[in-house]
Design an enzyme around this catalytic site. Structure first.
Site, PDB file in Angstrom:
ATOM      1  N   LYS A 124       0.805  -1.232   0.000  1.00  0.00           N
ATOM      2  CA  LYS A 124       0.000   0.000   0.000  1.00  0.00           C
ATOM      3  C   LYS A 124       0.838   1.282   0.000  1.00  0.00           C
ATOM      4  O   LYS A 124       0.439   2.279  -0.596  1.00  0.00           O
ATOM      5  CB  LYS A 124      -0.943   0.014   1.210  1.00  0.00           C
ATOM      6  CG  LYS A 124      -2.070  -1.009   1.096  1.00  0.00           C
ATOM      7  CD  LYS A 124      -3.028  -0.864   2.267  1.00  0.00           C
ATOM      8  CE  LYS A 124      -4.166  -1.862   2.140  1.00  0.00           C
ATOM      9  NZ  LYS A 124      -5.216  -1.624   3.149  1.00  0.00           N
ATOM     10  N   ASP A 184      -9.744   3.068   2.297  1.00  0.00           N
ATOM     11  CA  ASP A 184      -9.892   2.416   3.609  1.00  0.00           C
ATOM     12  C   ASP A 184     -10.550   3.376   4.603  1.00  0.00           C
ATOM     13  O   ASP A 184     -11.412   2.988   5.386  1.00  0.00           O
ATOM     14  CB  ASP A 184      -8.531   1.972   4.156  1.00  0.00           C
ATOM     15  CG  ASP A 184      -7.969   0.781   3.397  1.00  0.00           C
ATOM     16  OD1 ASP A 184      -8.762  -0.060   2.942  1.00  0.00           O
ATOM     17  OD2 ASP A 184      -6.732   0.697   3.249  1.00  0.00           O
TER      18      ASP A 184
END
Ligand code: ATR
Length: 280
Positions: A69, A105
């Site tokens: 990420k 997220d």
């Protein structure tokens, strides 16, 4: 000429456990879209090449999970403000041949609470357990929602200090011993540690002073009811499990790759829960 089927991926290392294919394939079928979504195992040494070859390989984009990420932010040509601030991206897509990266997220976390604990945005004081990557997305979401006092409690104090410095005003670090006092005056408690995850030891946090007005959520969703959530529910708190964050973070990616904004429904949730039961 018929348009080519659009293809999306989730890449991680490992990636076999990912439930993202289940989610996106459900939506592909629901909307009768000629497309695919596959898990691709990419190790850290191969990630740059994988990303560099996406366009040529015909991918519309995909999801990025652990441990890629952070690197995804660096490799993208354009990134949204949240990816920049959080320092991690979980969603990639192309626009005019340019690779874009976004972090969904944090918005998935917020959307899950919107659904499971409407009113959570009215809170001002939050306690965040943990200081890893997930904590960064959560703290960003809390700041956007207007939380003015965010206390990070983490085993390794230095990591918590680094996050407090990163997110600035209103974000502080508290030692574990102060948790009781913090919980006594807290609108929202979030666990971002891996404690309580299947096979891992449960938390050892002292919840004695947790009152029933505090909303409690856990980003761990296997099991759905973590030891923290079970104890909070027993104390009368509103609790929100972590599965909704996974479902909601998937929405913007699907829309970017396939052009339809999908819904997080009870039927989708039931499908994922059934899969979790089957693969226990
Ligand atoms: P992620 O990116 O998923 O958040 P991470 O960066 O590995 O994962 O962070 C995991 C978090 O769980 C950290 O806050 C970690 O605490 P440390 O910073 O002290 O390592 C926390 N954690 C994991 N195992 C733990 C344990 N046994 N006791 C307390 N905290 C734990």
């Amino acid at each position: 000429m018929a348009e080519r089927a659009r293809r999306a991926f989730v890449c991680g290392w490992p990636v076999a456990h990912s439930r993202s294919p289940l989610i996106h394939r459900y939506w592909l079928a629901e909307h009768d879209i000629d497309g695919s979504y596959d898990a691709v195992a990419v190790d850290p040494a191969g990630f740059d090449d994988f990303v560099g070859g996406l366009l040529e390989a015909g991918w519309a984009g995909g999801n990025v999970t652990i441990p890629h990420k952070e690197r995804a932010v660096a490799l993208a040509e354009r990134r949204d403000a949240a990816a920049e601030r959080i320092g991690a991206a979980n969603t990639l897509w192309f626009e005019n041949g340019r690779l874009h990266a976004a972090n969904t997220d944090w918005s998935g976390f917020a959307a899950n609470l919107d659904q499971g604990a409407p009113g959570w945005r009215e809170g001002e004081r939050a306690v965040v357990l943990g200081a890893g990557g997930a904590a960064r997305a959560v703290i960003h979401a809390l700041q956007i929602a207007g939380y003015r006092h965010i206390a990070i409690v983490n085993r390794t104090v230095e990591r918590a200090q680094a996050l407090a410095a990163r997110f600035g005003d209103g974000v502080g670090v508290a030692p574990l011993e102060n948790l009781g006092g913090l919980l006594a005056d807290c609108d929202l408690l979030v666990n971002t540690t891996s404690l309580g995850m299947d096979g891992a030891p449960g938390h050892a946090f002292d919840l004695d002073r947790l009152g029933d007005r505090t909303i409690v959520t856990d980003i761990v969703y296997v099991p759905l009811v973590t030891p923290l959530l079970a104890q909070a529910a027993a104390r009368g708190c509103v609790t929100v499990d972590g599965l909704g964050m996974l479902l909601h973070q998937a929405v913007p990616g699907f829309e970017a790759w396939f052009g339809v904004r999908p819904q997080v429904t009870d039927a989708l949730r039931a499908l994922v829960v059934a899969d979790m039961e089957k693969n226990k």
